[in-house]
Design an enzyme around this catalytic site. Structure first.
Site, PDB file in Angstrom:
ATOM      1  N   ASP A   1      30.502  -9.420  16.970  1.00 56.27           N
ATOM      2  CA  ASP A   1      29.253  -9.858  17.584  1.00 56.27           C
ATOM      3  C   ASP A   1      29.556 -10.687  18.827  1.00 56.27           C
ATOM      4  O   ASP A   1      30.701 -11.007  19.127  1.00 56.27           O
ATOM      5  CB  ASP A   1      28.450 -10.671  16.558  1.00 56.27           C
ATOM      6  CG  ASP A   1      26.980 -10.738  16.912  1.00 56.27           C
ATOM      7  OD1 ASP A   1      26.518  -9.861  17.664  1.00 56.27           O
ATOM      8  OD2 ASP A   1      26.292 -11.660  16.452  1.00 56.27           O
TER       9      ASP A   1
ATOM     10  N   THR B   1      25.467  -6.004   5.119  1.00 58.18           N
ATOM     11  CA  THR B   1      25.530  -5.251   3.856  1.00 58.18           C
ATOM     12  C   THR B   1      24.760  -3.947   3.986  1.00 58.18           C
ATOM     13  O   THR B   1      23.854  -3.834   4.809  1.00 58.18           O
ATOM     14  CB  THR B   1      24.887  -6.033   2.686  1.00 58.18           C
ATOM     15  OG1 THR B   1      23.475  -6.145   2.931  1.00 58.18           O
ATOM     16  CG2 THR B   1      25.499  -7.397   2.489  1.00 58.18           C
TER      17      THR B   1
END
Length: 453
Positions: free
Chosen positions: A57, A66
């Site tokens: 990121d 997830t």
């Protein structure tokens, strides 16, 4: 919504020590971490066989999202599987450094702030129906999200000009507005950017970015299960008292700095209420709602019980009631024991180190995992289930289709592209399947694509 899709994204803090001194920049460390990923995925943004997404990121923070889960315990398991995946990358990167003659240790922290005061997040995702009025959802949810930190915060030592103090939340200091479409610049409580990753006519995705990253499985369970119950009440039109805050951003900070939960914050209607008062209101409504609708399940009962004990522990200043189950309490007890043993003030550098080491995801080194080994923390999942979740997707959601597709494509060495809704084979035919229903775990079109490889 009786069946909901959940997802958690965690950004991790990265640092590297070189014989105790930092040598490599976070960018370089991130490159070492992701070298293995890039070698097979040709990118630092990949989807895995378990349906999850792993990527670098902004600001060199590894992030793990997830796969879609429709069960809270399964979500906790997949969140922990993310830690294990990153721990594997860490061990691999350390070996590489060693092979190249760099005596460095890499640390990955599942926390929300670094020593320079930068913040990175834990984002919760809840699928909600498109039908309701979003502004009402936000109005009812914001007072809940602002005050829930007293039971689901990760805890943090805050250095102030007046000395060190203990706060219940890591993230509270970094939240700047109630509802917004940005996630980085102005960090809101609820992010409204409308990317449902599903049929946009039916659903929207509620993106909650105010929460702390939790090490404790039971705290993550409570965080998600309690929010799900509040959402269900809103969706079913349960009449709630107006708890709108005059200034939620001031309130979230004031509540974070008060471990007693008693500090009053001003509501928009002129009344004053404490975090304990507000949480008690939501809990009472939730209990009543579960009883009236006969929604009780073992998980819901476990969540309601922990929610109630958490509030009781704070109110009675009897933290022993939850000192195996709530992150900020587990950490506080650890710090207090250490301080008493060594006679140290809260602002001592060794205590700050302890605070950080709690979030170290290396199981041979992180303090949370040392406590887990000693049986000093409660659990909701098992090591075996977490190990399985590293490579096996949830079997009841769209993640199963994505995971199966990726597995077969990798086994057959086929070039492919996937995102949350698309599965594509990069062959001459460029065959693509659009999977708009996140609840759908079986799809003939995907099966044909897999069989045709």
């Amino acid at each position: 919504m009786d069946r909901r899709i959940f997802g958690i994204e965690n950004e991790y803090g990265v640092t590297c020590t070189f014989k105790g001194q930092r040598r490599l920049s976070p960018d370089e460390v991130a490159r070492y971490l992701f070298r293995k990923v890039v070698s097979w995925g040709r990118s630092s943004n990949v989807f895995l066989r378990n349906g999850a997404r792993l990527y670098l990121d902004v600001g060199s923070h590894p992030e793990y999202a997830t796969p879609e889960c429709d069960d809270v315990v399964e979500l906790v398991t997949h969140d922990k599987a993310g830690e294990r995946v990153l721990e594997g990358l860490l061990l691999d990167a350390e070996q590489r450094l060693h092979d190249e003659g760099i005596a460095g240790e890499i640390y990955l922290f599942k926390n929300n702030t670094d020593s320079a005061g930068n913040s990175y997040g834990c984002h919760e995702n809840y699928l909600v129906s498109r039908a309701g009025e979003f502004s009402r959802l936000a109005d009812v949810l914001i007072p809940f999200l602002v005050t829930r930190q007293i039971i689901v915060g990760a805890g943090k030592i805050t250095q102030t000009p007046r000395g060190a103090s203990y706060s219940v939340s890591q993230r509270a200091e970094h939240i700047w507005e109630g509802v917004s479409s940005a996630t980085t610049r102005s960090r809101p409580i609820i992010n409204t950017r409308d990317e449902p990753h599903a049929d946009a006519e039916k659903y929207r995705r509620l993106h909650v970015i105010v929460g702390d990253s939790n090490m404790s499985e039971t705290t993550t369970m409570l965080k998600v299960a309690s929010c799900d119950l509040v959402l269900r009440m809103i969706e079913e039109g349960v009449v709630m008292r107006d708890l709108t805050m005059e200034n939620p951003i001031r309130a979230i900070r004031e509540i974070s700095h008060d471990v007693t939960g008693r500090r009053k914050v001003r509501l928009a209607n002129g009344r004053e209420a404490s975090a304990l008062d507000i949480q008690q209101e939501y809990l009472t409504k939730a209990r009543d709602f579960v009883d009236r609708r006969e929604l009780s399940t073992p998980l819901i009962e476990q969540a309601l019980d922990l929610w109630e004990r958490g509030l009781k522990a704070v109110e009675a200043d009897d933290l022993g009631l939850v000192d195996r189950e709530i992150d900020w309490v587990i950490k506080w007890k650890l710090i207090e024991r250490y301080r008493a043993k060594h006679g140290l003030p809260l602002g001592h550098p060794r205590i700050a180190q302890l605070d950080l080491a709690y979030h170290d995801i290396h199981r041979g080194r992180g303090l949370y995992y040392l406590l887990e080994k000693r049986g000093a923390v409660a659990r909701v999942t098992t090591d075996l289930k977490i190990f399985e979740a590293k490579s096996v997707p949830p079997q009841t959601t769209r993640a199963r289709l994505r995971g199966e597709f990726i597995r077969r494509a990798q086994e057959r060495r086929r070039d492919f592209t996937v995102d949350w809704v698309h599965l594509k084979l990069n062959d001459q035919a460029q065959r693509t399947v659009l999977c708009k229903d996140p609840f759908r775990a079986h799809d003939e079109r995907v099966q044909r694509l897999i069989d045709g490889m």
